[in-house]
Design a protein around this motif. Structure first.
Motif, short mmCIF file in Angstrom:
data_model
loop_
_atom_site.label_atom_id
_atom_site.label_comp_id
_atom_site.label_asym_id
_atom_site.label_seq_id
_atom_site.Cartn_x
_atom_site.Cartn_y
_atom_site.Cartn_z
N UNK A 427 0.84 -1.21 0.00
CA UNK A 427 0.00 0.00 0.00
C UNK A 427 0.87 1.26 0.00
N UNK A 428 1.94 1.23 0.81
CA UNK A 428 2.83 2.40 0.85
C UNK A 428 3.58 2.55 -0.47
N UNK A 429 4.02 1.44 -1.04
CA UNK A 429 4.74 1.49 -2.31
C UNK A 429 3.89 2.07 -3.43
N UNK A 430 2.59 1.85 -3.38
CA UNK A 430 1.70 2.42 -4.40
C UNK A 430 1.67 3.94 -4.31
N UNK A 431 1.61 4.47 -3.09
CA UNK A 431 1.63 5.92 -2.93
C UNK A 431 2.99 6.50 -3.34
N UNK A 432 4.05 5.78 -3.01
CA UNK A 432 5.39 6.23 -3.38
C UNK A 432 5.52 6.29 -4.91
N UNK A 433 5.02 5.27 -5.60
CA UNK A 433 5.10 5.25 -7.06
C UNK A 433 4.32 6.41 -7.67
N UNK A 434 3.16 6.73 -7.11
CA UNK A 434 2.35 7.85 -7.61
C UNK A 434 3.08 9.17 -7.41
N UNK A 435 3.69 9.34 -6.23
CA UNK A 435 4.43 10.57 -5.97
C UNK A 435 5.64 10.71 -6.88
N UNK A 436 6.34 9.61 -7.13
CA UNK A 436 7.50 9.67 -8.01
C UNK A 436 7.10 9.95 -9.45
N UNK A 437 5.97 9.43 -9.87
CA UNK A 437 5.49 9.71 -11.22
C UNK A 437 5.19 11.20 -11.38
N UNK A 438 4.61 11.81 -10.35
CA UNK A 438 4.33 13.24 -10.40
C UNK A 438 5.62 14.05 -10.47
N UNK A 439 6.63 13.64 -9.71
CA UNK A 439 7.91 14.34 -9.74
C UNK A 439 8.56 14.23 -11.12
N UNK A 440 8.56 13.04 -11.67
CA UNK A 440 9.21 12.84 -12.97
C UNK A 440 8.54 13.66 -14.06
N UNK A 441 7.21 13.72 -14.01
CA UNK A 441 6.48 14.51 -14.99
C UNK A 441 6.81 16.00 -14.86
#
Length: 523
Positions: A427-441
């Motif tokens: 569950x935490x990894x899913x939020x981390x992946x979403x946050x990293x995707x926003x940063x990369x964009x």
């Protein structure tokens, strides 16, 4: 056997010399003269390359193609580049036998393997970066030992071939096919037993579900994973600092293709194991506090080998009981933390290794561990406490984005009295992946991927003056609690908090929380 020996024969083959992770294609020139029998290798060879003369003579004889009883001179070009390692063996023997007229070596082929006295091709370390360098230099055809074939095939665009014995290689390059038959029959009775296959490692990945309590610790771990921030945890023994640190890789996303290739290259060069696939999960390194500076940063005799910080590239470097480490070793981390690379200089060469890692430090508040953490009385004097924690220098701590105190777990938390099931890593990894995707964009146009790598100048241009002038942040700068570097790190963490919350820009609340995590230990 060889039917004719060419007098004044000359031929070339190619191999790769590694300086750090950088590979240089080396031309192996072989000349056969009319003088008395001798075998000379020139071109800055090390001891391993010089010793290859005896391996090559024996291997060639066992392959049915003995070297000519003439003066053999081998030059490794460029002659100014130091040549280290046994992987030049096959390239040298192919050049010599090509000069004798036994085989013909294609000009676009690179050889990278060691020879045994019986003619067998043996695996070597550093195959992945060597093949990558050969392909980039325009030499796509690569010959390696059978045990290194899978690793070499990880490089896109490489035309990999392998052999178990020198005779197979010679026949494939135009030698008399009877060589292969003779060599095969002489080895048939000595084939090793296959043995019992080893069971795959079934060790379970540590899950955050196992960590009870520690609300702030779990939050800091999520922030660190989302933005690539460094982390310091201070608390009494048994509070869960190590448990939290070991679960950080489990909430990090898989490595991108370029990062995976680079990480696997470092581990291939280290030679701890033969790489059979690209490393997709972020590595985790947790060295003992007795580690030396060469073991941590890289070094050793001859060509420096990568250390723990390079093996943790794109992953996590965890230093448990950080004040127990030698202070010089800890301070050696300061430059790699800023640059993401480690440079090791020697008299004849300079090696560069990547070192983009997340640093996680865990420490007790004092030598006995009871200062401010439990009801037990601390037995350390004020001077002892200062000396113990003082091993973590100010400049090192200034580079750590998140610093928090980890309290002792209560019986109520340990027995599940709160009535809530701890959140798992998925569950935490899913939020981390979403946050990293926003940063990369958001950061792609500036060449960054994570908030932890955003330059301070970019933060000043993109964040509003209201965000940068939050009163507690101004006060921390005015009373010297926060340095200019710390100011930038607070803004980076605030932006990570905004990404986790789904906001486009950090709010004053995000800035205040980031400031709390930056200064809660040092104030």
């Amino acid at each position: 056997m060889v039917r004719t020996w060419l007098v004044n024969g000359f031929a070339r083959s190619r191999s790769v010399a590694l300086v750090g992770l950088a590979g240089h294609v080396v031309e192996v020139e072989a000349d056969i003269g009319q003088s008395l029998p001798a075998f000379t290798i020139i071109g800055l060879p090390d001891q391993a390359v010089n010793e290859s003369k005896e391996r090559i003579r024996s291997a060639a004889r066992h392959a049915g193609a003995a070297l000519a009883p003439r003066k053999i001179t081998v030059n490794l070009s460029p002659a100014t580049l130091p040549k280290r390692g046994s992987h030049f063996d096959v390239a040298v023997v192919m050049a010599v036998l090509s000069a004798q007229g036994v085989v013909r070596v294609p000009p676009d082929t690179v050889f990278y393997a060691e020879l045994g006295l019986d003619g067998s091709l043996r695996p070597v370390r550093g195959v992945l970066p060597a093949v990558l360098a050969a392909v980039r230099a325009g030499y796509p055809r690569v010959v390696v030992a059978e045990a290194n074939r899978v690793e070499a095939e990880l490089v896109a665009g490489a035309d990999v071939s392998s052999a178990a014995h020198l005779s197979q290689l010679l026949v494939a390059h135009g030698a008399d096919p009877t060589l292969l038959a003779r060599a095969t029959s002489s080895r048939a009775e000595s084939a090793p037993d296959g043995g019992n296959p080893q069971e795959p490692d079934g060790t379970a990945v540590p899950d955050l579900r196992d960590v009870v309590g520690q609300v702030e610790g779990r939050q800091a771990l999520e922030i660190a994973a989302a933005g690539g921030h460094h982390l310091l945890m201070v608390g009494p023994p048994g509070a869960g600092k190590t448990m939290l640190a070991e679960r950080l890789p489990g909430i990090l996303p898989d490595l991108a293709d370029d990062d995976s290739l680079e990480v696997t290259s470092v581990h291939s060069l280290r030679g701890d194991d033969v790489c059979s696939s690209l490393i997709r999960r972020p590595p985790f390194q947790a060295p003992h506090h007795s580690i030396t500076m060469p073991a941590l940063c890289g070094g050793g005799s001859g060509m420096p080998r990568p250390g723990a910080i390079s093996l943790a590239h794109r992953g996590v470097l965890f230093l448990d009981e950080a004040p127990e480490f030698d202070r010089r070793v800890l301070d050696a981390l300061r430059q790699p933390l800023e640059s993401g690379t480690v440079t090791i200089a020697r008299a004849q060469s300079v090696a560069h290794y990547p070192a983009h890692f997340q640093l996680v430090l865990a420490a007790n508040p004092c030598a006995c561990g009871n200062a401010g953490g439990t009801d037990q009385a601390c037995t350390c004097t004020a001077v002892q406490r200062r000396r113990y924690f003082g091993k973590l220098s100010g400049p090192l701590l200034d580079r750590v984005d998140l610093q928090l105190r980890v309290p002792a777990v209560t019986y109520h938390e340990l027995s599940g009295g709160h009535g809530r099931t701890p959140e798992d890593s998925a569950a935490v990894a899913e939020r981390v992946a979403t946050a990293r995707a926003a940063q990369e964009e958001r950061l792609r146009r500036w060449g960054c991927r994570l908030n932890s790598a955003v330059p301070g100048s970019l933060l000043h241009r993109t964040l509003s003056p209201g965000t940068r002038s939050v009163l507690p942040l101004k006060a921390a700068m005015d009373n010297k609690t926060l340095t200019a570097r710390g100011f930038v790190k607070v803004l980076r963490v605030a932006w990570t908090l905004a990404d986790l919350a789904g906001a486009t820009v950090p709010s004053p609340e995000h800035v205040q929380l980031a400031l709390y995590f930056k200064t809660t230990v040092t104030t």
